[in-house]
Design a protein around this motif. Structure first.
Motif, PDB file in Angstrom:
ATOM      1  N   LEU A   1      53.201   1.627  55.071  1.00 17.98           N
ATOM      2  CA  LEU A   1      51.971   2.589  55.204  1.00 17.98           C
ATOM      3  C   LEU A   1      53.041   4.391  54.832  1.00 17.98           C
ATOM      4  O   LEU A   1      52.944   5.080  53.963  1.00 17.98           O
ATOM      5  N   MET A   2      54.040   4.057  55.575  1.00 18.16           N
ATOM      6  CA  MET A   2      55.053   5.598  55.155  1.00 18.16           C
ATOM      7  C   MET A   2      55.985   5.292  53.978  1.00 18.16           C
ATOM      8  O   MET A   2      56.325   6.742  53.660  1.00 18.16           O
ATOM      9  N   HIS A   3      55.993   4.749  52.875  1.00 22.15           N
ATOM     10  CA  HIS A   3      56.595   4.260  51.458  1.00 22.15           C
ATOM     11  C   HIS A   3      55.486   4.999  51.030  1.00 22.15           C
ATOM     12  O   HIS A   3      55.783   5.254  49.939  1.00 22.15           O
ATOM     13  N   THR A   4      54.374   5.242  51.269  1.00 20.39           N
ATOM     14  CA  THR A   4      53.541   5.975  49.991  1.00 20.39           C
ATOM     15  C   THR A   4      53.670   7.143  49.832  1.00 20.39           C
ATOM     16  O   THR A   4      54.230   7.841  50.293  1.00 20.39           O
ATOM     17  N   LYS A   5      53.557   7.524  48.569  1.00 17.62           N
ATOM     18  CA  LYS A   5      53.554   9.031  47.789  1.00 17.62           C
ATOM     19  C   LYS A   5      52.836  10.009  48.695  1.00 17.62           C
ATOM     20  O   LYS A   5      51.760  10.212  48.942  1.00 17.62           O
ATOM     21  N   PRO A   6      53.814  11.137  49.228  1.00 17.32           N
ATOM     22  CA  PRO A   6      53.365  12.294  50.061  1.00 17.32           C
ATOM     23  C   PRO A   6      52.155  13.248  48.680  1.00 17.32           C
ATOM     24  O   PRO A   6      50.885  13.034  49.655  1.00 17.32           O
ATOM     25  N   SER A   7      52.256  13.263  47.276  1.00 14.64           N
ATOM     26  CA  SER A   7      51.130  13.096  46.985  1.00 14.64           C
ATOM     27  C   SER A   7      49.637  12.400  46.522  1.00 14.64           C
ATOM     28  O   SER A   7      48.970  12.807  46.048  1.00 14.64           O
TER      29      SER A   7
END
Length: 94
Positions: A69-75
């Motif tokens: 989940l931490m690999h999801t893009k901040p955008s």
């Protein structure tokens, strides 16, 4: 739109949202490596506002799930629900 990653047992759990809230649900059925899904497939779902994960459909451990989940893009902005074993009914409020 809701993106719903699930196994066969809970395939119809969110159907009431389509009928009552007229909120489309995109169901993906099977077993998923969430890390692989986030890296390779999530880019196709940038329009999704809600993500619902059936824990039994995710192959990673809890720690690996968090890392994925931490690999999801901040955008990408979405609300995440995680369904765990023993959940018989979904109650979601919008």
């Amino acid at each position: 739109m809701i993106l719903y990653l699930t196994r066969d047992a809970r395939i119809n759990l969110l159907d009431f949202l389509e009928m009552e809230q007229e909120l489309p649900v995109k169901k993906l059925i099977g077993s998923f490596s969430l890390l692989f899904f986030v890296i390779k497939d999530m880019r196709h779902f940038t329009h999704v506002r809600y993500v619902v994960l059936d824990r039994e459909a995710i192959t990673e451990s809890d720690e690996e799930l968090i890392q994925a989940l931490m690999h999801t893009k901040p955008s990408m902005t979405y609300v995440l629900w995680l369904l765990r074993k023993g959940c018989q009914q979904a109650v979601l409020y919008f």
